[in-house]
Design a protein around this motif. Structure first.
Motif, PDB file in Angstrom:
ATOM      1  N   VAL A   6       0.853  -1.185   0.000  1.00  0.00           N
ATOM      2  CA  VAL A   6       0.000   0.000   0.000  1.00  0.00           C
ATOM      3  C   VAL A   6       0.890   1.237   0.000  1.00  0.00           C
ATOM      4  N   ILE A   7       0.587   2.176  -0.907  1.00  0.00           N
ATOM      5  CA  ILE A   7       1.353   3.418  -1.019  1.00  0.00           C
ATOM      6  C   ILE A   7       0.381   4.593  -0.942  1.00  0.00           C
ATOM      7  N   PRO A   8       0.379   5.334   0.170  1.00  0.00           N
ATOM      8  CA  PRO A   8      -0.402   6.577   0.201  1.00  0.00           C
ATOM      9  C   PRO A   8       0.380   7.677  -0.509  1.00  0.00           C
ATOM     10  N   THR A   9      -0.298   8.495  -1.286  1.00  0.00           N
ATOM     11  CA  THR A   9       0.412   9.522  -2.051  1.00  0.00           C
ATOM     12  C   THR A   9      -0.457  10.753  -2.208  1.00  0.00           C
ATOM     13  N   TYR A  10       0.225  11.896  -2.399  1.00  0.00           N
ATOM     14  CA  TYR A  10      -0.506  13.144  -2.636  1.00  0.00           C
ATOM     15  C   TYR A  10       0.380  14.128  -3.389  1.00  0.00           C
ATOM     16  N   LEU A  11       0.011  14.412  -4.623  1.00  0.00           N
ATOM     17  CA  LEU A  11       0.639  15.447  -5.448  1.00  0.00           C
ATOM     18  C   LEU A  11       2.140  15.240  -5.672  1.00  0.00           C
ATOM     19  N   ARG A  12       2.563  13.973  -5.768  1.00  0.00           N
ATOM     20  CA  ARG A  12       3.979  13.712  -6.047  1.00  0.00           C
ATOM     21  C   ARG A  12       4.084  12.616  -7.115  1.00  0.00           C
ATOM     22  N   PRO A  13       3.557  12.875  -8.322  1.00  0.00           N
ATOM     23  CA  PRO A  13       3.512  11.834  -9.349  1.00  0.00           C
ATOM     24  C   PRO A  13       4.887  11.347  -9.790  1.00  0.00           C
ATOM     25  N   ASN A  14       5.872  12.218  -9.877  1.00  0.00           N
ATOM     26  CA  ASN A  14       7.206  11.795 -10.308  1.00  0.00           C
ATOM     27  C   ASN A  14       7.857  10.875  -9.282  1.00  0.00           C
ATOM     28  N   GLU A  32      -0.164  -7.725  -5.133  1.00  0.00           N
ATOM     29  CA  GLU A  32      -1.009  -6.601  -5.515  1.00  0.00           C
ATOM     30  C   GLU A  32      -0.386  -5.333  -4.948  1.00  0.00           C
ATOM     31  N   VAL A  33      -0.632  -4.220  -5.634  1.00  0.00           N
ATOM     32  CA  VAL A  33      -0.195  -2.908  -5.153  1.00  0.00           C
ATOM     33  C   VAL A  33      -1.406  -1.985  -5.173  1.00  0.00           C
ATOM     34  N   LEU A  34      -1.647  -1.333  -4.042  1.00  0.00           N
ATOM     35  CA  LEU A  34      -2.761  -0.396  -3.929  1.00  0.00           C
ATOM     36  C   LEU A  34      -2.193   0.993  -3.669  1.00  0.00           C
ATOM     37  N   VAL A  35      -2.515   1.929  -4.537  1.00  0.00           N
ATOM     38  CA  VAL A  35      -2.089   3.315  -4.379  1.00  0.00           C
ATOM     39  C   VAL A  35      -3.293   4.124  -3.936  1.00  0.00           C
ATOM     40  N   VAL A  36      -3.150   4.815  -2.803  1.00  0.00           N
ATOM     41  CA  VAL A  36      -4.264   5.577  -2.243  1.00  0.00           C
ATOM     42  C   VAL A  36      -4.027   7.053  -2.517  1.00  0.00           C
ATOM     43  N   ILE A  37      -4.968   7.677  -3.226  1.00  0.00           N
ATOM     44  CA  ILE A  37      -4.819   9.081  -3.617  1.00  0.00           C
ATOM     45  C   ILE A  37      -6.019   9.891  -3.159  1.00  0.00           C
ATOM     46  N   ASP A  41      -6.471  14.991  -6.403  1.00  0.00           N
ATOM     47  CA  ASP A  41      -5.124  14.821  -6.964  1.00  0.00           C
ATOM     48  C   ASP A  41      -5.203  14.314  -8.405  1.00  0.00           C
ATOM     49  N   VAL A  42      -5.451  15.226  -9.315  1.00  0.00           N
ATOM     50  CA  VAL A  42      -5.628  14.880 -10.727  1.00  0.00           C
ATOM     51  C   VAL A  42      -4.316  14.404 -11.348  1.00  0.00           C
ATOM     52  N   GLU A  43      -3.201  15.021 -10.978  1.00  0.00           N
ATOM     53  CA  GLU A  43      -1.904  14.663 -11.554  1.00  0.00           C
ATOM     54  C   GLU A  43      -1.562  13.202 -11.293  1.00  0.00           C
ATOM     55  N   THR A  44      -1.744  12.761 -10.058  1.00  0.00           N
ATOM     56  CA  THR A  44      -1.416  11.379  -9.725  1.00  0.00           C
ATOM     57  C   THR A  44      -2.377  10.407 -10.403  1.00  0.00           C
ATOM     58  N   LYS A  45      -3.639  10.772 -10.477  1.00  0.00           N
ATOM     59  CA  LYS A  45      -4.620   9.916 -11.155  1.00  0.00           C
ATOM     60  C   LYS A  45      -4.241   9.727 -12.617  1.00  0.00           C
ATOM     61  N   THR A  46      -3.781  10.788 -13.246  1.00  0.00           N
ATOM     62  CA  THR A  46      -3.358  10.711 -14.651  1.00  0.00           C
ATOM     63  C   THR A  46      -2.161   9.780 -14.809  1.00  0.00           C
ATOM     64  N   LEU A  47      -1.206   9.886 -13.893  1.00  0.00           N
ATOM     65  CA  LEU A  47      -0.042   9.003 -13.940  1.00  0.00           C
ATOM     66  C   LEU A  47      -0.461   7.544 -13.826  1.00  0.00           C
ATOM     67  N   LEU A  48      -1.318   7.249 -12.884  1.00  0.00           N
ATOM     68  CA  LEU A  48      -1.703   5.862 -12.636  1.00  0.00           C
ATOM     69  C   LEU A  48      -2.476   5.270 -13.816  1.00  0.00           C
ATOM     70  N   GLU A  49      -3.202   6.088 -14.520  1.00  0.00           N
ATOM     71  CA  GLU A  49      -3.936   5.591 -15.694  1.00  0.00           C
ATOM     72  C   GLU A  49      -2.998   5.143 -16.807  1.00  0.00           C
ATOM     73  N   SER A  50      -1.776   5.684 -16.778  1.00  0.00           N
ATOM     74  CA  SER A  50      -0.792   5.296 -17.796  1.00  0.00           C
ATOM     75  C   SER A  50       0.080   4.127 -17.340  1.00  0.00           C
ATOM     76  N   PHE A  51      -0.003   3.766 -16.081  1.00  0.00           N
ATOM     77  CA  PHE A  51       0.790   2.665 -15.542  1.00  0.00           C
ATOM     78  C   PHE A  51      -0.009   1.367 -15.651  1.00  0.00           C
ATOM     79  N   ASN A  52      -0.117   0.854 -16.880  1.00  0.00           N
ATOM     80  CA  ASN A  52      -0.978  -0.312 -17.093  1.00  0.00           C
ATOM     81  C   ASN A  52      -0.214  -1.561 -17.530  1.00  0.00           C
TER      82      ASN A  52
END
Length: 328
Positions: A6-14, A32-37, A41-52
């Protein structure tokens, strides 16, 4: 044995991208990996959508409450693994990180938690060096010694792990959640202590092994807690003192509680000073040490009030009182 990360994150997509890449490079991949945003946090959501194309299932969990405690509770509740591991978005676990954590849990059913060193970097250079003899311990009078970022030598039992590098056995933490009384809008410092000490009180083992390592690149925080980024904040320090006081009052015996409160008010530490520390640093730090002392006293008092007016509902099972998992 299945492992959830589990990785909590906020506004640090890089930073998060580097962390996820490090998980992709594990010799023992997570199940499994769960990222909690945060919902904003639109930037991080965008990053995760590309991590497929990750070699493990990657799930995004969205929360609308600020703070690491809310993120961890929601994320951990949705995991499926026998072992739940957490790291920070600004960390990069070493390639053998999960393999070593799994080895410990397989070796001893009385181990509830495993963690290790976070090698802190400022750019490409180590932020701090040293070889402390004590790591992750609560002394008999309530002083907490961290040093997780400096530990060396052999593995040893500790009282507290650090959120950037910790894993727990699901069977050991049944009914236990991260304490929502922890104060702060982001980091909520000492939340790990409030989580680990009930396990120690019931006799579970918590292991710190410096070789169970992550590289840690402390990044910008977007809350009032900038103390560990070199900036003073009375609100943040008050929250730190509150959280530490609350966690320790619940862990210590009645006599130890009295001794701790006397020690905290009279002596204290550099970060949360008592009167002796004020006199020690008054010639060099003047108004700053007085401001730190006032914030600390305020936090201590509020921590006492929180302890007196609330009661934890979690019941932690002792070692051995659980069904062994048959998961592969």
């Amino acid at each position: 044995m299945k492992i959830s990360v589990v990785i909590p994150t906020y506004l640090r997509p890089n930073d998060l991208a580097r962390c996820l890449q490090a998980l992709c490079n594990q010799t023992r991949l997570p199940d499994e990996v769960l990222v909690v945003i945060r919902d904003t946090d639109v930037e991080t959501k965008t990053l995760l959508e590309s991590f497929n194309l990750t070699p493990f299932p990657l799930q995004t969990i969205i929360v609308n409450v600020p703070g690491v405690v809310a993120a961890m509770n929601v994320g951990w509740d949705k995991t499926q693994g026998d072992i739940i591991v957490s790291t920070d978005d600004d960390a990069a676990p070493h390639s053998d990180w999960l393999a070593k954590i799994e080895t410990y849990f397989l070796s001893d059913q009385q181990i509830a938690g495993v963690g290790g060193r976070d090698w802190q970097y400022q750019g490409s250079h180590l932020k701090e060096e040293g070889t402390p003899r004590t790591v992750g311990k609560v002394q008999w009078f309530g002083r907490v010694i961290g040093n997780h970022h400096l530990g060396t030598g052999k593995a040893r039992e500790v009282d507290v792990l650090k959120g950037v590098n910790m894993g727990f056995r699901r069977a050991a933490i049944q009914g236990l959640h991260f304490d929502e009384r922890m104060r702060g809008m982001g980091a909520q410092v000492n939340f790990e202590m409030a989580f680990a000490l009930p396990l120690r009180r019931r006799g579970w083992k918590i292991i710190y092994d410096p070789s169970v390592a992550v590289d840690h690149y402390p990044a910008q925080r977007f809350d009032e807690d900038q103390i560990h980024r070199g900036q003073f904040s009375a609100i943040a320090l008050s929250n730190i003192a509150h959280n530490e006081t609350l966690a320790l009052l619940e862990y210590l015996s009645p006599i130890q509680r009295i001794i701790f409160l006397i020690w905290a008010v009279v002596i204290g530490t550099r970060e949360c000073p008592g009167l002796v520390q004020v006199l020690r640093f008054l010639p060099s730090r003047r108004f700053l040490i007085v401001r730190k002392w006032l914030a600390t006293i305020n936090g201590r008092w509020q921590g006492i009030q929180s302890w007196l007016h609330s009661e934890r509902a979690a019941v932690v099972p002792p070692p051995g009182v659980f069904e062994h998992s048959n998961s592969a």
